[in-house]
Structures are given as structure tokens and as C-alpha cells.
Design an enzyme around this catalytic site. Structure first.
Site, PDB file in Angstrom:
ATOM      1  N   ALA A 236       3.144  -0.870   4.726  1.00 40.27           N
ATOM      2  CA  ALA A 236       2.581  -0.814   6.093  1.00 40.27           C
ATOM      3  C   ALA A 236       2.131  -2.188   6.596  1.00 40.27           C
ATOM      4  O   ALA A 236       2.124  -2.440   7.809  1.00 40.27           O
ATOM      5  CB  ALA A 236       1.423   0.175   6.125  1.00 40.27           C
TER       6      ALA A 236
ATOM      7  N   ARG B 144      13.420   3.855  12.498  1.00 45.99           N
ATOM      8  CA  ARG B 144      12.265   4.753  12.427  1.00 45.99           C
ATOM      9  C   ARG B 144      11.376   4.594  13.676  1.00 45.99           C
ATOM     10  O   ARG B 144      11.841   4.163  14.720  1.00 45.99           O
ATOM     11  CB  ARG B 144      11.505   4.503  11.119  1.00 45.99           C
ATOM     12  CG  ARG B 144      12.402   4.785   9.888  1.00 45.99           C
ATOM     13  CD  ARG B 144      11.644   4.649   8.594  1.00 45.99           C
ATOM     14  NE  ARG B 144      10.506   5.573   8.526  1.00 45.99           N
ATOM     15  CZ  ARG B 144       9.506   5.462   7.666  1.00 45.99           C
ATOM     16  NH1 ARG B 144       9.499   4.444   6.801  1.00 45.99           N
ATOM     17  NH2 ARG B 144       8.519   6.323   7.678  1.00 45.99           N
TER      18      ARG B 144
ATOM     19  N   ARG C  76       5.387  10.961  -2.254  1.00 48.14           N
ATOM     20  CA  ARG C  76       5.073  10.613  -0.878  1.00 48.14           C
ATOM     21  C   ARG C  76       6.315  10.734   0.014  1.00 48.14           C
ATOM     22  O   ARG C  76       7.301  10.034  -0.212  1.00 48.14           O
ATOM     23  CB  ARG C  76       4.603   9.160  -0.885  1.00 48.14           C
ATOM     24  CG  ARG C  76       4.311   8.575   0.448  1.00 48.14           C
ATOM     25  CD  ARG C  76       4.113   7.071   0.351  1.00 48.14           C
ATOM     26  NE  ARG C  76       3.932   6.554   1.688  1.00 48.14           N
ATOM     27  CZ  ARG C  76       4.277   5.346   2.060  1.00 48.14           C
ATOM     28  NH1 ARG C  76       4.810   4.497   1.187  1.00 48.14           N
ATOM     29  NH2 ARG C  76       4.101   4.955   3.297  1.00 48.14           N
TER      30      ARG C  76
ATOM     31  N   ARG D 150       7.239   0.727  13.614  1.00 52.18           N
ATOM     32  CA  ARG D 150       7.773   0.148  12.366  1.00 52.18           C
ATOM     33  C   ARG D 150       8.913  -0.826  12.626  1.00 52.18           C
ATOM     34  O   ARG D 150       9.432  -1.455  11.713  1.00 52.18           O
ATOM     35  CB  ARG D 150       8.318   1.251  11.450  1.00 52.18           C
ATOM     36  CG  ARG D 150       7.265   2.118  10.862  1.00 52.18           C
ATOM     37  CD  ARG D 150       7.900   3.099   9.875  1.00 52.18           C
ATOM     38  NE  ARG D 150       7.094   4.288   9.802  1.00 52.18           N
ATOM     39  CZ  ARG D 150       6.016   4.418   9.024  1.00 52.18           C
ATOM     40  NH1 ARG D 150       5.643   3.456   8.226  1.00 52.18           N
ATOM     41  NH2 ARG D 150       5.316   5.545   9.034  1.00 52.18           N
TER      42      ARG D 150
ATOM     43  N   HIS E 262      12.637  -3.105   1.759  1.00 56.59           N
ATOM     44  CA  HIS E 262      12.118  -1.801   2.185  1.00 56.59           C
ATOM     45  C   HIS E 262      13.052  -0.708   1.709  1.00 56.59           C
ATOM     46  O   HIS E 262      14.281  -0.868   1.779  1.00 56.59           O
ATOM     47  CB  HIS E 262      12.021  -1.713   3.717  1.00 56.59           C
ATOM     48  CG  HIS E 262      11.087  -2.719   4.290  1.00 56.59           C
ATOM     49  ND1 HIS E 262       9.727  -2.569   4.251  1.00 56.59           N
ATOM     50  CD2 HIS E 262      11.326  -3.903   4.885  1.00 56.59           C
ATOM     51  CE1 HIS E 262       9.156  -3.630   4.813  1.00 56.59           C
ATOM     52  NE2 HIS E 262      10.111  -4.460   5.198  1.00 56.59           N
ATOM     53  N   LEU E 263      12.469   0.399   1.274  1.00 57.16           N
ATOM     54  CA  LEU E 263      13.284   1.552   0.878  1.00 57.16           C
ATOM     55  C   LEU E 263      14.007   2.134   2.082  1.00 57.16           C
ATOM     56  O   LEU E 263      15.190   2.450   2.020  1.00 57.16           O
ATOM     57  CB  LEU E 263      12.375   2.629   0.265  1.00 57.16           C
ATOM     58  CG  LEU E 263      11.697   2.227  -1.053  1.00 57.16           C
ATOM     59  CD1 LEU E 263      10.331   2.857  -1.157  1.00 57.16           C
ATOM     60  CD2 LEU E 263      12.565   2.575  -2.230  1.00 57.16           C
ATOM     61  N   SER E 264      13.276   2.273   3.183  1.00 56.18           N
ATOM     62  CA  SER E 264      13.850   2.884   4.388  1.00 56.18           C
ATOM     63  C   SER E 264      14.322   1.800   5.354  1.00 56.18           C
ATOM     64  O   SER E 264      13.938   0.632   5.229  1.00 56.18           O
ATOM     65  CB  SER E 264      12.792   3.770   5.059  1.00 56.18           C
ATOM     66  OG  SER E 264      11.711   2.977   5.535  1.00 56.18           O
TER      67      SER E 264
ATOM     68  N   TYR F 106      11.469   8.536   1.688  1.00 51.62           N
ATOM     69  CA  TYR F 106      11.519   7.514   0.629  1.00 51.62           C
ATOM     70  C   TYR F 106      12.266   7.947  -0.626  1.00 51.62           C
ATOM     71  O   TYR F 106      12.414   7.164  -1.561  1.00 51.62           O
ATOM     72  CB  TYR F 106      10.093   7.084   0.259  1.00 51.62           C
ATOM     73  CG  TYR F 106       9.350   6.499   1.441  1.00 51.62           C
ATOM     74  CD1 TYR F 106       9.809   5.334   2.047  1.00 51.62           C
ATOM     75  CD2 TYR F 106       8.228   7.118   1.971  1.00 51.62           C
ATOM     76  CE1 TYR F 106       9.157   4.800   3.150  1.00 51.62           C
ATOM     77  CE2 TYR F 106       7.563   6.588   3.071  1.00 51.62           C
ATOM     78  CZ  TYR F 106       8.037   5.436   3.645  1.00 51.62           C
ATOM     79  OH  TYR F 106       7.398   4.905   4.735  1.00 51.62           O
TER      80      TYR F 106
ATOM     81  N   ASP G 281       0.944 -15.204   6.898  1.00 53.66           N
ATOM     82  CA  ASP G 281       0.433 -16.578   6.777  1.00 53.66           C
ATOM     83  C   ASP G 281       0.365 -17.021   5.314  1.00 53.66           C
ATOM     84  O   ASP G 281       0.582 -18.199   5.011  1.00 53.66           O
ATOM     85  CB  ASP G 281      -0.960 -16.698   7.404  1.00 53.66           C
ATOM     86  CG  ASP G 281      -0.914 -16.722   8.925  1.00 53.66           C
ATOM     87  OD1 ASP G 281       0.195 -16.759   9.488  1.00 53.66           O
ATOM     88  OD2 ASP G 281      -1.991 -16.695   9.545  1.00 53.66           O
TER      89      ASP G 281
ATOM     90  N   ASN H  87       7.692  -5.770  -1.146  1.00 49.54           N
ATOM     91  CA  ASN H  87       7.737  -4.699  -0.159  1.00 49.54           C
ATOM     92  C   ASN H  87       6.317  -4.619   0.401  1.00 49.54           C
ATOM     93  O   ASN H  87       5.431  -4.044  -0.232  1.00 49.54           O
ATOM     94  CB  ASN H  87       8.149  -3.359  -0.792  1.00 49.54           C
ATOM     95  CG  ASN H  87       8.234  -2.266   0.264  1.00 49.54           C
ATOM     96  OD1 ASN H  87       7.781  -2.437   1.394  1.00 49.54           O
ATOM     97  ND2 ASN H  87       8.826  -1.132  -0.097  1.00 49.54           N
TER      98      ASN H  87
ATOM     99  N   PRO I 139       0.792  -1.234   0.000  1.00 46.14           N
ATOM    100  CA  PRO I 139       0.000   0.000   0.000  1.00 46.14           C
ATOM    101  C   PRO I 139       0.826   1.286   0.000  1.00 46.14           C
ATOM    102  O   PRO I 139       1.857   1.360   0.659  1.00 46.14           O
ATOM    103  CB  PRO I 139      -0.827  -0.114   1.291  1.00 46.14           C
ATOM    104  CG  PRO I 139      -0.117  -1.111   2.130  1.00 46.14           C
ATOM    105  CD  PRO I 139       0.525  -2.069   1.175  1.00 46.14           C
ATOM    106  N   ASN I 140       0.329   2.233  -0.752  1.00 45.92           N
ATOM    107  CA  ASN I 140       0.875   3.590  -0.876  1.00 45.92           C
ATOM    108  C   ASN I 140       2.166   3.679  -1.694  1.00 45.92           C
ATOM    109  O   ASN I 140       2.673   4.780  -1.925  1.00 45.92           O
ATOM    110  CB  ASN I 140       1.086   4.251   0.505  1.00 45.92           C
ATOM    111  CG  ASN I 140      -0.196   4.341   1.292  1.00 45.92           C
ATOM    112  OD1 ASN I 140      -1.184   4.864   0.781  1.00 45.92           O
ATOM    113  ND2 ASN I 140      -0.218   3.809   2.507  1.00 45.92           N
TER     114      ASN I 140
ATOM    115  N   HIS J 186       4.058  -4.443   9.237  1.00 46.16           N
ATOM    116  CA  HIS J 186       3.972  -4.301  10.690  1.00 46.16           C
ATOM    117  C   HIS J 186       2.641  -4.776  11.268  1.00 46.16           C
ATOM    118  O   HIS J 186       2.471  -4.814  12.481  1.00 46.16           O
ATOM    119  CB  HIS J 186       4.182  -2.828  11.063  1.00 46.16           C
ATOM    120  CG  HIS J 186       5.234  -2.154  10.237  1.00 46.16           C
ATOM    121  ND1 HIS J 186       6.568  -2.506  10.322  1.00 46.16           N
ATOM    122  CD2 HIS J 186       5.161  -1.186   9.273  1.00 46.16           C
ATOM    123  CE1 HIS J 186       7.263  -1.765   9.456  1.00 46.16           C
ATOM    124  NE2 HIS J 186       6.421  -0.963   8.808  1.00 46.16           N
TER     125      HIS J 186
ATOM    126  N   GLU K  20      12.126  -9.982   1.295  1.00 47.39           N
ATOM    127  CA  GLU K  20      11.419  -8.772   1.736  1.00 47.39           C
ATOM    128  C   GLU K  20      12.326  -7.565   1.495  1.00 47.39           C
ATOM    129  O   GLU K  20      13.528  -7.647   1.763  1.00 47.39           O
ATOM    130  CB  GLU K  20      11.135  -8.926   3.241  1.00 47.39           C
ATOM    131  CG  GLU K  20      10.520  -7.713   3.911  1.00 47.39           C
ATOM    132  CD  GLU K  20      10.462  -7.893   5.439  1.00 47.39           C
ATOM    133  OE1 GLU K  20      10.861  -8.961   5.977  1.00 47.39           O
ATOM    134  OE2 GLU K  20      10.025  -6.939   6.108  1.00 47.39           O
TER     135      GLU K  20
END
Ligand code: DQA
Length: 143
Positions: A77, A107, A18, A111, A100-102, A23, A87, A74, A10-11, A80, A98
Site C-alpha cells: 500500500a 485495479r 488475504r 492504486r 507487485h503481485l497484481s 493475490y 525519498d 514490494n 504492509p499486509n 501509492h 519494484e
């Protein structure tokens, strides 16, 4: 040809506009172009999806095992919060990386926990676009 499913959570469709301080200015289009370049070089076929909907991501992962050799995700949100995405990954048994950009561990406290990492083969985080390219290279090396 190695078939890989790439899921952006998402996002991430809003990357570029954003929270650029967090990011960066890279867009999803640029990330996908970088991934496709690697795929071409390494004789892999990518199916790339972005979804803002948890159930849709669960459905994609549930159907992935028979079609794809690996998953680059990725979860954004949902990293978390989503027992359902976790599952789906553990239930399908699909080889998962997995990204992640950040650096989620530097953070906010909420997170700093990933529900996904324990069911992933590995994770790459904190390097922006490079988290994705390193993640894809690692996934292809494993297949
Ligand atoms: C993110 C980190 C998450 O905490 C956040 O919700 C995102 C993006 C990252 O790539 O850094 O949407 O997954």
C-alpha cells in the site's frame, strides 16, 4: 557474492489468506522460498524483511546502500502513498526493482499511481509469485 535486500511491505505477511481472488493463494513463505532458490543458483545472498511500518521500511532502506548491491521491494500500500519510502530509495541511490503481485494499473484508481516507480530501475507486476522471481533475476542481471 551479490547481496540483495528484499522488502515486503504492509499486509504481505497475510498472503495466502488475504483476498485470494486478487493475490492468489501463494504465501510469503512460498515467495521467499522461490527467491532463495534463485539466489542459491545465482550465488547471491538475500536478506528478507517484512514490515507493516513505514518508518521501519525507511530505516531499512536508509541503511541498505553500504551493505547491499540491490533492493527488491514490494512496497504494497505504501506504493501509492509514501513519499518517505520513495525519498529513502532516491536518497540512498540503491539499485531498486519494484514488484507487485497484481497489476496495479488494472485495479482501483487510487492504486494506479506508484510513487516508487520513478525512482526504481524497473518494475514487474501482475504475475503473482513470478513478479518476484522475474524481478530478482532482472536485479541480479544488472549487478
Ligand atoms: C500490491 C498492490 C498494492 O496496491 C496493495 O496495497 C498491496 C499489494 C501487490 O503486490 O499487488 O498490498 O503491492
Amino acid at each position: 557474492m551479490k547481496k540483495i535486500l528484499v522488502i515486503h511491505g504492509p499486509n504481505l505477511d497475510l498472503l495466502g489468506q488475504r483476498e485470494p481472488a486478487v493475490y492468489g493463494k501463494v504465501t510469503l513463505k512460498q515467495i521467499n522460498a522461490a527467491l532463495k532458490k534463485i539466489a542459491k543458483k545465482r550465488n547471491a545472498a538475500l536478506t528478507i524483511k517484512q514490515s507493516n511500518h513505514e518508518g521501519e521500511i525507511v530505516d531499512l532502506i536508509g541503511k541498505a546502500k553500504s551493505k547491499f548491491a540491490g533492493l527488491l521491494i514490494n512496497p504494497a500500500a505504501y506504493t501509492h502513498t509514501s513519499v518517505a519510502v520513495r525519498d529513502a530509495i532516491s536518497g540512498s541511490g540503491i539499485l531498486t526493482v519494484e514488484v507487485h503481485l497484481s497489476n496495479i494499473y488494472s485495479r482501483e484508481e487510487f492504486r494506479q499511481k506508484s510513487l516508487i516507480s520513478p525512482v526504481a530501475k524497473g518494475a514487474v507486476l501482475g504475475f503473482g509469485l513470478k513478479s518476484y522471481t522475474l524481478g530478482l533475476e532482472a536485479l541480479l542481471d544488472l549487478i
